[in-house]
Every structure is written in structure tokens, then in C-alpha cells.
Write an enzyme that holds these catalytic residues in place. Structure first.
Site, PDB file in Angstrom:
ATOM      1  N   ASP A  70       0.882  -1.162   0.000  1.00  0.00           N
ATOM      2  CA  ASP A  70       0.000   0.000   0.000  1.00  0.00           C
ATOM      3  C   ASP A  70       0.915   1.206   0.000  1.00  0.00           C
ATOM      4  O   ASP A  70       1.590   1.506   0.998  1.00  0.00           O
ATOM      5  CB  ASP A  70      -0.891  -0.002   1.250  1.00  0.00           C
ATOM      6  N   ASN A  97       5.154   4.440 -10.119  1.00  0.00           N
ATOM      7  CA  ASN A  97       4.144   4.232 -11.153  1.00  0.00           C
ATOM      8  C   ASN A  97       2.730   4.087 -10.596  1.00  0.00           C
ATOM      9  O   ASN A  97       1.760   4.364 -11.306  1.00  0.00           O
ATOM     10  CB  ASN A  97       4.504   2.984 -11.963  1.00  0.00           C
ATOM     11  N   TYR A 162      -7.833  14.074 -10.134  1.00  0.00           N
ATOM     12  CA  TYR A 162      -6.793  13.429 -10.939  1.00  0.00           C
ATOM     13  C   TYR A 162      -5.884  14.475 -11.578  1.00  0.00           C
ATOM     14  O   TYR A 162      -4.658  14.375 -11.511  1.00  0.00           O
ATOM     15  CB  TYR A 162      -7.438  12.553 -12.002  1.00  0.00           C
ATOM     16  N   LYS A 166      -1.786  14.902 -10.691  1.00  0.00           N
ATOM     17  CA  LYS A 166      -0.734  14.706 -11.680  1.00  0.00           C
ATOM     18  C   LYS A 166       0.096  15.980 -11.882  1.00  0.00           C
ATOM     19  O   LYS A 166       1.302  15.904 -12.163  1.00  0.00           O
ATOM     20  CB  LYS A 166      -1.337  14.224 -12.997  1.00  0.00           C
ATOM     21  N   ILE A 197      -3.198   5.439 -22.731  1.00  0.00           N
ATOM     22  CA  ILE A 197      -2.425   4.250 -23.074  1.00  0.00           C
ATOM     23  C   ILE A 197      -3.350   3.044 -22.962  1.00  0.00           C
ATOM     24  O   ILE A 197      -4.214   2.993 -22.089  1.00  0.00           O
ATOM     25  CB  ILE A 197      -1.216   4.087 -22.134  1.00  0.00           C
ATOM     26  N   THR A 199      -4.255   0.349 -21.534  1.00  0.00           N
ATOM     27  CA  THR A 199      -4.098  -0.431 -20.314  1.00  0.00           C
ATOM     28  C   THR A 199      -5.467  -0.547 -19.643  1.00  0.00           C
ATOM     29  O   THR A 199      -6.477  -0.088 -20.175  1.00  0.00           O
ATOM     30  CB  THR A 199      -3.118   0.247 -19.333  1.00  0.00           C
TER      31      THR A 199
END
Length: 262
Positions: A70, A97, A162, A166, A197, A199
Site C-alpha cells: 500500500d 508508477n 486526478y 498529476k 495508453i 491499459t
């Protein structure tokens, strides 16, 4: 595996968070193929163990380790970094990441959700940089790579937390980079800013709209008219982790098919 003379990350020892899938898994596999040892963590301990085992099967030797983590837990950071350094014989690369998405405009977002996003996306990066620094200092030249997002520069108001998280990662990266340079510590710190991307992060869009329609909507602001692949980011991490980037620090590497330019 790649022949020794062409292994761009030979001798590097990397700690990678959020490595169970997507960008983290691609990065771990890329660095291992290029000669690095890798210690992988993720909140999903079983999934990240599977990735590490697969890397070891392909490498034919013990190059990958894993542990559940975590990233908001400071004591967990301290313990796992020590474990990683012991397993790999040191630590020369940190890849922050781990991250999460979040939907909510300023009038709708709940405080608990805001704090959750900041904890995973920002505080974890700070904790990683803080507690890895002693190990990286002992392994100079060393590198920190923080995965941010194009959302640090081009915002959608429906992703308030978000976007903010970032942008904070980009600023934190520069702070760490300049501090290391001023102290004459050969630890570089750079951020990577991908657009969409292919993912798991785009899966909710595929589930809601269907892959074809979702892809059309997601790439409409990208001049290259496609999403990126995980290796597009993994190659960037490889460059920043390797000694090829010895004069690169406090940089923002944008991987977006041209989206920031329009």
C-alpha cells in the site's frame, strides 16, 4: 534475453510500484530484458507475484522479486525498500508508477475521494522519493522516474482530483531534481506524462461505450489518432533509468501522440 553488450539497463536495480499490470508490468519486463534487476510491488500481491515469476521464467535466473504494498503506508515503504536493497544488492532506480483515476468535477467530488487520490497519486511519490534517497545516493548515478499524466497540462474539469494530483507530481519531481543537483548528488528525477495508453485504465470506457466508439472518443484530440501502447511508456522509463540520460533531470517527457501541441 538481450545480449549483454546491448543491455541498456545492465547493472541497474529498480524498485517499481503499481507493477501488477499495465505500465508497471511493461516497465518491469522492459528493464529486466535490458539487464536490470527489478523489485515489483502492487496492492494486489498475488498479481504482482505472477508478473515477477514470469520475468524470472523468461530470464532464466533470479532477477525479479515482488511484494504487496500500500503505497500510502510510510512504514511499508521503509520496510520494502530495505528488503529490495538487500535482495538486489542495492537500489539505483525508483519508478513511482502506482496511481488511480477519479471522476468528479469540483462541485461533485467528495473530500474522502479527494484525499484517496492525493494519497495514492501524490503522497506515495513523496514517500518513495524520501525513503529511497539514501539507497540511491549510495548507488550514484541513480534515477527516479515519476509517472504523471498529460492531465498535468491539459485538463478535463470532470477529473478535478486526478488533474491536480498529476500536476503535483510534476512539481514534486522538479523539487527533488533541483535539490539533488544543488547538493551535488548524482540522482536524477524526471516525470513522464502519457496520454491515453491501452491499459486497464481505459477499460471502463470500453465497457461503457464499446471498444470502437470509446477509442474514437479518446483519440479525437490526438493528432496521431491512436492510443499509446504500454511499451511506448516503458521505453521512456528505460531511457530515464539508464545512463543514457545522465544530463537529463527535472524534465517532463510527454508521450501523447502530439496531443499537447493542439
Amino acid at each position: 534475453m538481450t545480449s549483454q553488450q546491448h543491455q541498456r539497463a545492465a547493472g541497474k536495480r529498480a524498485f517499481i510500484t503499481g507493477a501488477a499490470g499495465g505500465l508497471g508490468s511493461a516497465t518491469a519486463r522492459m528493464l529486466a530484458r535490458q539487464g536490470a534487476k527489478v523489485f515489483l510491488t502492487d496492492i494486489d500481491g498475488d498479481a504482482v507475484a505472477t508478473v515477477a515469476a514470469d520475468i524470472n521464467r523468461q530470464a532464466g535466473e533470479k532477477v525479479a522479486w515482488s511484494a504487496p504494498q500500500d503505497v500510502r503506508d510510510e512504514a511499508n515503504w521503509e520496510r520494502l525498500l530495505a528488503e529490495a536493497a538487500l535482495a538486489m544488492g542495492g537500489l539505483s532506480v525508483l519508478v513511482n508508477n502506482a496511481g488511480i483515476g477519479s471522476l468528479g468535477a469540483i462541485g461533485a467530488i467528495e473530500l474522502n475521494e479527494w484525499r484517496r487520490v492525493m494519497g495514492v497519486n501524490v503522497e506515495s511519490v513523496m514517500l518513495g522519493c524520501k525513503h529511497a534517497m539514501a539507497y540511491l545516493r549510495d548507488a550514484q548515478p541513480a534515477s527516479i522516474v515519476n509517472i504523471s499524466s498529460l492531465a498535468a497540462f491539459k485538463v478535463d474539469p470532470d477529473y478535478t482530483a486526478y488533474n491536480t494530483s498529476k500536476a503535483a507530481v510534476a512539481a514534486l519531481t522538479k523539487s527533488v531534481a533541483v535539490e539533488c543537483a544543488r547538493q551535488k548528488i548524482d540522482v536524477r528525477c524526471n516525470s513522464i506524462h502519457p496520454a491515453f495508453i491501452r491499459t486497464g485504465i481505459v477499460k471502463p470506457f470500453f465497457d461503457k461505450l464499446g471498444e470502437e466508439e470509446a477509442t474514437r472518443k479518446l483519440v479525437r484530440g490526438i493528432p496521431m489518432h491512436r492510443m499509446g501502447d504500454p511499451d511506448d511508456v516503458a521505453y521512456a522509463v528505460l531511457y530515464l533509468a539508464s545512463d543514457e540520460s545522465r544530463y537529463v533531470t527535472a524534465a517532463e517527457l510527454v508521450i501523447d501522440g502530439g496531443a499537447r501541441a493542439v
